[in-house]
Enzyme design. Sequence first.
Site, short mmCIF file in Angstrom:
data_model
loop_
_atom_site.label_atom_id
_atom_site.label_comp_id
_atom_site.label_asym_id
_atom_site.label_seq_id
_atom_site.Cartn_x
_atom_site.Cartn_y
_atom_site.Cartn_z
CG ASP A 119 -1.92 -1.14 1.20
OD1 ASP A 119 -2.17 -1.67 0.10
OD2 ASP A 119 -2.45 -1.51 2.27
CE1 TYR A 196 -4.24 -6.20 -5.14
CE2 TYR A 196 -3.76 -3.92 -5.68
CZ TYR A 196 -4.54 -4.85 -5.03
OH TYR A 196 -5.60 -4.44 -4.27
N1 SAM Z 1 0.84 -8.69 -2.43
C1 SAM Z 1 -0.44 -8.82 -3.09
C2 SAM Z 1 -0.28 -8.64 -4.57
O1 SAM Z 1 0.77 -8.18 -5.02
O2 SAM Z 1 -1.21 -9.01 -5.29
C3 SAM Z 1 -1.48 -7.85 -2.50
C4 SAM Z 1 -1.19 -6.40 -2.69
S1 SAM Z 1 -2.37 -5.35 -1.84
C5 SAM Z 1 -2.24 -3.86 -2.67
C6 SAM Z 1 -1.53 -5.00 -0.31
C7 SAM Z 1 -1.90 -5.96 0.80
O3 SAM Z 1 -1.07 -5.68 1.92
C8 SAM Z 1 -3.32 -5.80 1.28
O4 SAM Z 1 -3.97 -7.06 1.29
C9 SAM Z 1 -3.18 -5.20 2.68
O5 SAM Z 1 -4.23 -5.58 3.54
C10 SAM Z 1 -1.85 -5.77 3.11
N2 SAM Z 1 -1.17 -4.95 4.13
C11 SAM Z 1 -0.97 -3.61 4.09
N3 SAM Z 1 -0.34 -3.18 5.19
C12 SAM Z 1 -0.10 -4.29 5.95
C13 SAM Z 1 0.51 -4.50 7.22
N4 SAM Z 1 0.99 -3.47 7.93
N5 SAM Z 1 0.57 -5.74 7.71
C14 SAM Z 1 0.05 -6.78 7.01
N6 SAM Z 1 -0.54 -6.65 5.80
C15 SAM Z 1 -0.63 -5.42 5.27
#
Ligand code: SAM
Length: 214
Positions: A119, A196
Amino acid sequence: MRLRNIPGSREAIAESQYVIHEEETRAGSWHEIFENDHPIYIEIGMGKGQFLMELARRNPDINYVGIEKYSSVLIRALEKMEEEETPLSNICFIRMDAEDIVKVFAKNEVDRIYLNFSDPWPKDRHAKRRLPSRQFLARYDVILKKEGTLEFKTDNRPLFDFAVEELEPAGWQAKVITYDLHSDAALMEGNVMTEYEEKFSSIGNPICKYIIFR
Ligand code: SAM
């Protein structure tokens, strides 16, 4: 990622054989959990788990731990695990905020860390929440083996530029940096696409990647 509460997801996670609960984890116990001494690779912010599950299928001699903050997202990974023809015994998941990662893994316990399409937290005041920030790099520094590496992919150029700028102050160095992964045949060898990555590369966004060490 837009989040919607999915009724029953907390209960399904509580009961899943593939989830290790944060309160049950003990730093230093991962080889006991997997019942072998294979290397431990983790993905932080794994979303629905596509990337990590494919790695687990390809590499049965590596243990994978997927970390995801939200139940409503993790539940999708668990559903995919149930659909596997041959159950994967080298992967499990934790629902937690990665801010607490040092409580779950011991010093030098992890062999590799993956961050994929983290994110962006675009506001400056939220910079320390970005997973490749110096604050998070300091946490990874504790849990990652000395010879371990961290790999980060994203199509978000401002986030990637920020991540590269964080390396020196945090005491890390880049082994590989590319601003167009999919045009680099050598780096694409063995590349496993994340959900993604498929989505954003299909609309023409170049994918940035670094591999870093210290
Ligand atoms: N890695 C996957 C991809 O590339 O398809 C998902 C990308 S998605 C944009 C980012 C994911 O990171 C989300 O599911 C979000 O909930 C998780 N995330 C963000 N901050 C996090 C944190 N501090 N701890 C654990 N998960 C987190």
